[in-house]
Write an enzyme that holds these catalytic residues in place. Structure first.
Site, mmCIF file in Angstrom:
data_model
loop_
_atom_site.group_PDB
_atom_site.id
_atom_site.type_symbol
_atom_site.label_atom_id
_atom_site.label_comp_id
_atom_site.label_asym_id
_atom_site.label_seq_id
_atom_site.Cartn_x
_atom_site.Cartn_y
_atom_site.Cartn_z
ATOM 1 N N GLY A 196 0.845 -1.175 0.000
ATOM 2 C CA GLY A 196 0.000 0.000 0.000
ATOM 3 C C GLY A 196 0.885 1.231 0.000
ATOM 4 N N SER A 197 0.567 2.222 0.819
ATOM 5 C CA SER A 197 1.441 3.376 1.041
ATOM 6 C C SER A 197 0.642 4.627 1.328
ATOM 7 C CB SER A 197 2.364 3.677 -0.152
ATOM 8 O OG SER A 197 3.168 2.570 -0.462
#
Length: 798
Positions: free
Chosen positions: A238-239
């Site tokens: 993700g991030s």
């Protein structure tokens, strides 16, 4: 190899002066670049605190050599394991039925992985891409980097003894070729396309002529499975990233906080370094293992990070088959035979396995996209998968373009010129105060008009729900076509990409581009890029609240970025914890009925929830109780106030505490923790930790659904003490700004540390920093590198 200790600082300065005065790589003779020192390769590696290498080289081949050497020194076993994967040799060394390398594909077993990657190898796919001229193929500089990386890795193997028990003495640790290095990059490029469907590609076999014709997949089930497959919160990556413009900062210059969420083990770890070719390149940041370029980082003028994007990197073509031959399909009424690929894989302790793969003009025939999304091959119908990133080996050129950028405009220009990023967004800021968000991905050119005109009945359901297009493969007029500014056929050109320039803040937490800035929403892009006007994840909602408030407050500095990274606010807790505590306290007799029908005394839980500070700090009491409760609450019965596109950050809200599911979840949570011997008010860090060399290290942060910016996804093992390992989460974190001097103001953190070797001093040193919410001060400029108290200089050559 020669090493020099810190006390030889004067000699170090002399050494750098000699190398640093080299003419720029651009000015050097190309023949000398390719074959320095009569065919030898060399580099100087200056190590500073936490084992961070600063690699100094004369040209790209030497830079690749130093990078390959230094990565092998820290990660030889992980790298070697990945090279076994892309060679299609896992069954030979580890057994056909063993679980596969999840870092480089979705294959469930080694045999499936090997059949796919051996097929790629025998088809010469990577070699063709390497030979493709620029801009569609990789540049000479990138090929030099790959050549140097392979040579550096091999030189380290030749000259060093492996101490990591994961592969010490193993016969599968062998020298590599440029093809191996490129194949690893290829595997990462197709990770969201063919790599997502490896089991379905390798298992696809034509039905027997006497087989009964099965019905089409259920449209609703398929759409639901496709939506779940491409949901941001279901991925192991993700991030978060945010860029602040000069209008919000203390000095009018930009700020960038990058917080990628990647696996903590295996071949998708980041590795930290600085790469320098005097006069040509000077970049610091994190590289995905096996890559010779910096993936996320900063130079003296610009910083950038990536977030996993919502763009769907594949599409399907539904084939109409010849009734007399299920390996022949019809296009505009004319028969076209599928291409057979016979692939043979060596197997440990058994006979080799030979299997046939079937390919079409659109790509491979596929019978599933994971267990939940079957795509049966019948006597009348089959499905072919189109993955445009199977023609993309340009990500390293994109990274080089970023590395040499002098501002966000150059970052955008590099994206437009190379079009190499397969599955990520880009967020950037620069020293002049500019910001950038763009979803510049390599995506199949599926316009909404094409999907409307050419979707099969199944595709008419899957495309709106998930962005997965299923087109009628029997019609020539349903081909994807090309944009005039695209570097390869069948993909979107740069003009169609969502772009936001110079917003006060530009933020993404893996939802679509729509709310990169809530005051300047992005619209008008095709459905395959993502949605508009739909519910955001809890992490996006919390992130937008946080960064919008920071931008409104203004006068921001790097310290504010550091504070945001470790604020550890739990947005879900802010929304519902107070209501949950009140509802808990109102239960008659302080008891709740569990899912097993038993009454449970929950009075202690009421007080813990009420007193909880709503953070996921390691010292917070009540976080673990809320976390386990939150995971049990069914989303369908969660909210009283539904989502509204008019208030996408504030809705849905108000916990429905009157639903029977709430009290059952509360009772079950209390029962679970008490059965495990875990106090309801225990500190989070006592039960959320990793073990390194026999020692517990507390881990801050929280899971995806809680909405914590500092995301971690731990494994629940109550018998082992709680959350005893982290599978994915915050990884290479950077907070970058500028103060008008020559050196950027940068703080970094590699959460799981630089080396996977438990014998290395850098196996867990940064993990302990992460636990204590401390940072590494970047040593970017020469004066800072050479003044490091941990300075160690290594000169390496082939």
């Amino acid at each position: 190899m020669r090493t020099r200790p810190r006390r030889a600082v004067v000699a170090a300065v002399v050494l750098f002066a000699a190398v640093g005065t080299l003419p720029s790589a651009a000015a050097q003779d190309r023949q000398k670049q390719e074959h320095p020192s009569h065919g030898g390769l060399s580099a100087t590696i200056r190590y500073t605190e936490y084992g961070i290498p600063h690699i100094l080289a004369r040209n790209y081949a030497d830079l690749g050599f130093g990078t390959g050497w230094a990565q092998a020194a820290d990660q030889v076993c992980t790298l070697a394991d990945g090279f076994v994967t892309v060679r299609g040799e896992r069954s030979r060394f580890f057994g056909a039925d063993a679980p596969s390398d999840a870092a480089l594909s979705s294959a469930t077993k080694n045999l499936s992985s090997d059949l796919y990657f051996r097929g790629v190898r025998e088809a010469g796919t990577v070699e063709r891409l390497l030979a493709t001229p620029v801009p569609r193929g990789p540049s000479r500089d990138v090929k030099d980097l790959m050549r140097g990386f392979a040579a550096g890795y091999n030189a380290w193997l030749k000259k060093n003894r492996i101490t990591d028990p994961a592969c010490r003495g193993a016969d599968w640790v062998r020298p590599v070729s440029v093809r191996d290095v490129a194949a690893r990059n290829y595997a990462l490029a197709v990770l969201g396309g063919q790599g997502r469907a490896v089991d379905g590609i390798t298992a696809a076999q034509p039905p027997a002529s006497t087989a009964p014709t099965t019905g089409a997949p259920d449209a609703r089930d398929t759409a639901r499975a496709a939506r779940d497959l491409f949901a941001a919160d279901s991925a192991d990556m993700g991030s978060n990233a945010v860029a602040f413009s000069g209008a919000t900062t203390a000095n009018g210059r930009g700020l960038l906080l990058g917080n990628p969420h990647y696996p903590w083990q295996g071949g998708r770890r980041f590795w930290q370094s600085q790469q320098t070719i005097p006069g040509e390149l000077n970049i610091a940041g994190g590289s995905l293992l096996g890559s010779a370029t910096v993936s996320i980082g900063h130079n003296s003028r610009v910083a950038w990070s990536h977030t996993v994007a919502t763009g769907v990197t594949l599409n399907l073509h539904q084939l109409t088959l010849d009734p007399a031959d299920p390996t022949t399909y019809l296009v505009d009424g004319r028969p076209q035979r599928m291409t057979r690929r016979e692939v043979t894989v060596a197997v440990r302790g058994g006979a080799p396995v030979t299997s046939t793969q079937w390919w079409t003009r659109y790509g491979p025939v596929v019978t599933s996209l994971g267990a939940a999304l079957p795509l049966p091959w019948t006597t009348t119908t089959a499905y072919a998968l189109n993955d445009p990133n199977a023609g993309n080996l340009r990500a390293s050129d994109t990274a080089l373009g970023f590395s040499k950028a002098r501002g966000t405009s150059d970052v955008l220009d590099a994206l437009r010129r190379t079009q190499g990023l397969p599955w990520v967004n880009t967020v950037a800021a620069d020293s002049r105060g500019h910001t950038l968000f763009t979803q510049s991905q390599v995506l199949p050119r599926i316009t909404d008009e094409l999907a409307q005109r050419c979707s099969t009945p199944l595709g008419k359901v899957t495309y709106p729900a998930s962005g997965v297009a299923i087109l009628d493969g029997s019609r020539g007029d349903c081909a994807l076509g090309s944009d005039p500014d695209a570097v390869q056929p069948g993909i979107f050109g740069p003009a169609r990409m969502p772009v936001l320039k110079d917003a006060p803040y530009a933020e993404n937490s893996n939802d679509s581009a729509w709310l990169a800035n809530a005051e300047r929403p992005l619209t008008g892009y095709e459905r395959i890029f993502g949605t508009v006007g739909t519910q955001r994840s809890m992490r996006t909602r919390g992130a937008v609240q946080d960064v919008a408030a920071m931008a409104a407050r203004g006068r921001l500095t790097v310290r504010d970025l550091q504070a945001q990274q470790f604020a550890n606010r739990v947005p879900a807790g802010d929304l519902v914890a107070a209501d949950a505590a009140k509802a808990c306290a109102a239960l008659p007799g302080g008891t709740a009925t569990g899912s097993d029908g038993r009454a449970v005394d929950v009075r202690e839980a009421c007080g813990v929830l009420a007193a909880w500070d709503r953070t996921a700090d390691t010292g917070s009491r009540g976080t673990l109780l809320f976390d386990r409760l939150w995971r049990r609450l069914p989303t369908a019965q969660l909210w009283k106030v539904p989502f509204s596109a008019a208030d996408p950050v504030g809705t849905p809200n108000t916990l429905d505490t009157g639903a029977p599911a709430f009290t059952a979840a509360l009772a079950d949570t209390v029962t679970e923790l008490r059965a495990a011997g875990i106090a309801l008010d225990s500190r989070l860090g006592e039960h959320q930790f990793v073990v390194r060399n026999g020692q517990r290290i507390a881990v801050p942060g929280g899971t995806e659904s809680l909405g914590v910016w500092n995301k971690v996804e731990p494994v629940w093992n109550p018998a082992g003490g709680g959350y005893t390992e982290v599978t994915t989460g915050s990884s290479y974190v950077q907070a970058v700004g500028w103060d008008g001097g020559r050196c950027p103001v940068a703080r970094t953190l590699l959460t799981y540390s630089q080396s996977s070797d438990p014998n290395s001093p850098h196996f867990s040193d940064q993990t302990r920093l992460f636990s204590a919410e401390r940072w590494v001060t970047s040593r970017f400029c020469e004066k800072d590198i050479l003044s490091s108290p941990a300075l160690r200089i290594v000169r390496v050559r082939s």
